[in-house]
Design a protein around this motif. Structure first.
Motif, PDB file in Angstrom:
ATOM      1  N   VAL A  20     100.529  62.232  59.720  1.00 45.32           N
ATOM      2  CA  VAL A  20      99.432  62.675  60.589  1.00 45.32           C
ATOM      3  C   VAL A  20      98.177  62.934  59.759  1.00 45.32           C
ATOM      4  CG1 VAL A  20      98.674  64.499  62.166  1.00 45.32           C
ATOM      5  CG2 VAL A  20     101.025  63.632  62.282  1.00 45.32           C
ATOM      6  N   GLU A  21      97.042  62.402  60.233  1.00 47.82           N
ATOM      7  CA  GLU A  21      95.760  62.651  59.591  1.00 47.82           C
ATOM      8  C   GLU A  21      95.194  63.997  60.027  1.00 47.82           C
ATOM      9  OE1 GLU A  21      92.939  59.013  58.837  1.00 47.82           O
ATOM     10  OE2 GLU A  21      93.816  58.807  60.830  1.00 47.82           O
ATOM     11  N   LEU A  22      94.503  64.666  59.115  1.00 50.20           N
ATOM     12  CA  LEU A  22      93.741  65.864  59.455  1.00 50.20           C
ATOM     13  C   LEU A  22      92.258  65.514  59.400  1.00 50.20           C
ATOM     14  CD1 LEU A  22      95.559  68.762  57.543  1.00 50.20           C
ATOM     15  CD2 LEU A  22      96.003  67.851  59.838  1.00 50.20           C
ATOM     16  N   LEU A  67      84.049  66.640  48.895  1.00 51.96           N
ATOM     17  CA  LEU A  67      85.015  66.055  49.823  1.00 51.96           C
ATOM     18  C   LEU A  67      86.351  65.825  49.142  1.00 51.96           C
ATOM     19  CD1 LEU A  67      82.991  63.492  51.967  1.00 51.96           C
ATOM     20  CD2 LEU A  67      83.526  65.867  52.449  1.00 51.96           C
ATOM     21  N   ARG A  68      86.334  65.445  47.882  1.00 53.11           N
ATOM     22  CA  ARG A  68      87.600  65.291  47.152  1.00 53.11           C
ATOM     23  C   ARG A  68      88.314  66.636  47.050  1.00 53.11           C
ATOM     24  NH1 ARG A  68      84.059  62.364  43.557  1.00 53.11           N
ATOM     25  NH2 ARG A  68      84.238  60.111  43.899  1.00 53.11           N
ATOM     26  N   VAL A  69      87.554  67.677  46.736  1.00 53.20           N
ATOM     27  CA  VAL A  69      88.137  69.026  46.640  1.00 53.20           C
ATOM     28  C   VAL A  69      88.672  69.464  48.000  1.00 53.20           C
ATOM     29  CG1 VAL A  69      87.595  71.463  46.235  1.00 53.20           C
ATOM     30  CG2 VAL A  69      86.734  69.709  44.665  1.00 53.20           C
ATOM     31  N   ASN A  70      87.904  69.209  49.069  1.00 52.51           N
ATOM     32  CA  ASN A  70      88.342  69.590  50.419  1.00 52.51           C
ATOM     33  C   ASN A  70      89.608  68.845  50.822  1.00 52.51           C
ATOM     34  OD1 ASN A  70      86.130  71.263  50.656  1.00 52.51           O
ATOM     35  ND2 ASN A  70      84.914  69.816  51.858  1.00 52.51           N
ATOM     36  N   ARG A  71      89.707  67.584  50.410  1.00 50.65           N
ATOM     37  CA  ARG A  71      90.923  66.820  50.726  1.00 50.65           C
ATOM     38  C   ARG A  71      92.123  67.400  49.997  1.00 50.65           C
ATOM     39  NH1 ARG A  71      90.655  60.735  49.072  1.00 50.65           N
ATOM     40  NH2 ARG A  71      90.693  61.744  47.027  1.00 50.65           N
ATOM     41  N   GLU A  72      91.910  67.776  48.746  1.00 49.69           N
ATOM     42  CA  GLU A  72      93.010  68.357  47.968  1.00 49.69           C
ATOM     43  C   GLU A  72      93.411  69.720  48.512  1.00 49.69           C
ATOM     44  OE1 GLU A  72      95.924  68.682  45.084  1.00 49.69           O
ATOM     45  OE2 GLU A  72      94.683  66.933  45.576  1.00 49.69           O
ATOM     46  N   ARG A  73      92.427  70.537  48.874  1.00 51.32           N
ATOM     47  CA  ARG A  73      92.719  71.898  49.333  1.00 51.32           C
ATOM     48  C   ARG A  73      93.191  71.951  50.773  1.00 51.32           C
ATOM     49  NH1 ARG A  73      88.586  77.158  49.107  1.00 51.32           N
ATOM     50  NH2 ARG A  73      89.930  78.578  50.302  1.00 51.32           N
ATOM     51  N   PHE A  74      92.445  71.278  51.660  1.00 49.97           N
ATOM     52  CA  PHE A  74      92.724  71.395  53.092  1.00 49.97           C
ATOM     53  C   PHE A  74      93.462  70.184  53.679  1.00 49.97           C
ATOM     54  CE2 PHE A  74      88.503  73.549  52.483  1.00 49.97           C
ATOM     55  CZ  PHE A  74      88.931  74.851  52.651  1.00 49.97           C
ATOM     56  N   GLY A  75      93.385  69.051  53.007  1.00 45.64           N
ATOM     57  CA  GLY A  75      94.013  67.845  53.547  1.00 45.64           C
ATOM     58  C   GLY A  75      93.102  67.008  54.420  1.00 45.64           C
ATOM     59  N   PHE A  76      91.782  67.267  54.391  1.00 44.70           N
ATOM     60  CA  PHE A  76      90.859  66.537  55.265  1.00 44.70           C
ATOM     61  C   PHE A  76      90.500  65.181  54.666  1.00 44.70           C
ATOM     62  CE2 PHE A  76      89.414  71.009  56.497  1.00 44.70           C
ATOM     63  CZ  PHE A  76      90.265  71.047  57.588  1.00 44.70           C
ATOM     64  N   GLY A  77      91.256  64.155  55.071  1.00 45.16           N
ATOM     65  CA  GLY A  77      90.966  62.805  54.632  1.00 45.16           C
ATOM     66  C   GLY A  77      90.150  62.020  55.641  1.00 45.16           C
ATOM     67  N   TYR A  78      90.004  62.567  56.831  1.00 44.29           N
ATOM     68  CA  TYR A  78      89.241  61.934  57.912  1.00 44.29           C
ATOM     69  C   TYR A  78      88.103  62.897  58.237  1.00 44.29           C
ATOM     70  CZ  TYR A  78      88.562  59.862  62.654  1.00 44.29           C
ATOM     71  OH  TYR A  78      88.056  59.288  63.792  1.00 44.29           O
ATOM     72  N   MET A  89      96.990  55.174  59.546  1.00 45.59           N
ATOM     73  CA  MET A  89      96.607  56.326  58.724  1.00 45.59           C
ATOM     74  C   MET A  89      96.292  55.868  57.307  1.00 45.59           C
ATOM     75  SD  MET A  89      98.865  59.729  57.956  1.00 45.59           S
ATOM     76  CE  MET A  89      98.342  60.927  56.735  1.00 45.59           C
ATOM     77  N   ASN A  90      95.258  56.428  56.703  1.00 41.22           N
ATOM     78  CA  ASN A  90      94.899  56.072  55.347  1.00 41.22           C
ATOM     79  C   ASN A  90      95.863  56.672  54.352  1.00 41.22           C
ATOM     80  OD1 ASN A  90      92.734  54.761  56.401  1.00 41.22           O
ATOM     81  ND2 ASN A  90      91.176  56.047  55.476  1.00 41.22           N
ATOM     82  N   SER A  91      95.898  56.089  53.137  1.00 41.27           N
ATOM     83  CA  SER A  91      96.708  56.664  52.074  1.00 41.27           C
ATOM     84  C   SER A  91      96.064  57.953  51.597  1.00 41.27           C
ATOM     85  CB  SER A  91      96.812  55.674  50.915  1.00 41.27           C
ATOM     86  OG  SER A  91      95.620  55.678  50.148  1.00 41.27           O
ATOM     87  N   PRO A  92      96.804  58.806  50.866  1.00 43.91           N
ATOM     88  CA  PRO A  92      96.241  60.086  50.411  1.00 43.91           C
ATOM     89  C   PRO A  92      95.031  59.940  49.506  1.00 43.91           C
ATOM     90  CG  PRO A  92      98.640  60.074  50.228  1.00 43.91           C
ATOM     91  CD  PRO A  92      98.224  58.679  50.563  1.00 43.91           C
ATOM     92  N   THR A  93      94.815  58.739  48.929  1.00 45.01           N
ATOM     93  CA  THR A  93      93.678  58.549  48.031  1.00 45.01           C
ATOM     94  C   THR A  93      92.476  57.923  48.726  1.00 45.01           C
ATOM     95  OG1 THR A  93      94.551  56.401  47.352  1.00 45.01           O
ATOM     96  CG2 THR A  93      95.180  58.317  46.025  1.00 45.01           C
ATOM     97  N   GLU A  94      92.574  57.709  50.029  1.00 42.82           N
ATOM     98  CA  GLU A  94      91.489  57.089  50.769  1.00 42.82           C
ATOM     99  C   GLU A  94      90.936  58.055  51.809  1.00 42.82           C
ATOM    100  OE1 GLU A  94      93.386  53.676  52.435  1.00 42.82           O
ATOM    101  OE2 GLU A  94      92.976  52.434  50.684  1.00 42.82           O
TER     102      GLU A  94
END
Length: 293
Positions: free
Chosen positions: A211-213, A263-274, A1-6
């Motif tokens: 877990v990745e989202l 995508l950065r905003v979506n990762r922060e809001r929804f958690g979509f890093g993948y 799993m990637n880190s939260p910043t990747e």
């Protein structure tokens, strides 16, 4: 799993015009910086396991995944053999994506009972349990290259599927859409996606950080094609969702820098890093990947 910043980026491939065409596309995906090459499980598209083995033979770095297999199509014991053998042939680069299936016409064409949603989810759970049990047996042959079998991705949207994914999967793939009685997908709005993500996180509990989202993006387009894209998806967007289209993680319209920030905003809001895109957007989305890296 990637880190939260990747981020991790995948592309779902479709129909190969030829062997050479398939090889070219897979090499191009790796060259463009994608992390994962996926193959869907639909009639008329590439056969998942042979396509992934061929992709592995012609790439070096990318992971390979089924995105996603319709579990009711398969006998779990026979599926385990194909999964384990494929993982060995691709030298441990396989990620196994599973779903319950949603296209009734494909079941009918294959002569497989469609059943209720609950019965298909139950069959998916039986499949997951069988695979885990077989791959945990040190005497099982062929042994997968990855101990315990490939990492598991489960894709879905409804409560039953997301509870199942939260119980077993290392990646929960949210479709961002639900099926309608007529069959086509209906894209969800940002508020509904917020709710589904909250449901998953609650179901994951202490597993949530592990877990990745994942989100499947339906379209990537420059701002000049905005009207064209909205016209295409208008039939599957409720008016209030259409009004909030710039907040949707499933439709990305804009320039590379703008979409990278989205995508950065979506990762922060929804958690979509993948993030996974479809093959027609292979080149366009690569510009966004370059912005983020």
């Amino acid at each position: 799993m990637n880190s939260p910043t990747e981020f991790r980026f995948g592309v779902n491939m479709g129909v190969p015009e030829s062997r050479d065409d398939w090889v070219r596309k897979c090499r191009r995906a790796e060259e463009l910086g994608y992390d994962v090459i996926g193959v869907a499980d639909h009639l008329g598209l590439a056969p998942p396991f042979p396509a992934l083995v061929l992709a592995a033979e012609n790439t070096e770095r990318v992971r390979l995944n089924t995105f996603v297999l319709n579990a009711p199509f398969y006998n779990p014991v026979l599926l385990a053999r194909d999964v384990a053998g494929t993982d060995r042939f691709v030298r441990g680069r396989l990620e196994l994506g599973l779903g319950a299936g949603y296209v009734r016409d494909e079941f009918d064409t294959a002569g497989i009972p469609f059943g209720s949603g609950a019965s298909r989810v139950a069959q998916l759970e039986r499949t997951v349990r069988a695979l885990r049990e077989l791959f945990a047996d040190p005497g099982y042959q062929p042994q997968p290259a990855q101990p315990g079998g490939p990492p598991l991705l489960i894709g879905g949207w409804g409560d039953r599927m997301l509870r199942l994914a939260a119980r077993y999967a290392g990646v929960v793939a949210l479709t961002g859409a639900s099926t309608t009685a007529a069959g086509p997908l209906r894209l969800a709005g940002p508020a509904e996606i917020d709710e589904r993500v909250g449901f998953v996180r609650a179901a994951l509990g202490e597993r949530a950080p592990e877990v990745e989202l994942n989100i499947l993006v339906q379209a990537v387009a420059p701002a000049a094609r905005r009207a064209e894209v909205l016209d295409k998806y208008r039939p599957v967007l409720a008016p209030e969702v259409l009004a909030a289209v710039d907040e949707l993680p499933t439709i990305l319209v804009g320039g590379p820098a703008e979409l990278a920030e989205r995508l950065r905003v979506n990762r922060e809001r929804f958690g979509f890093g993948y993030v996974t895109v479809l093959e027609p957007d292979l080149e366009a989305f690569a510009e966004v990947i370059a912005e983020l890296r």
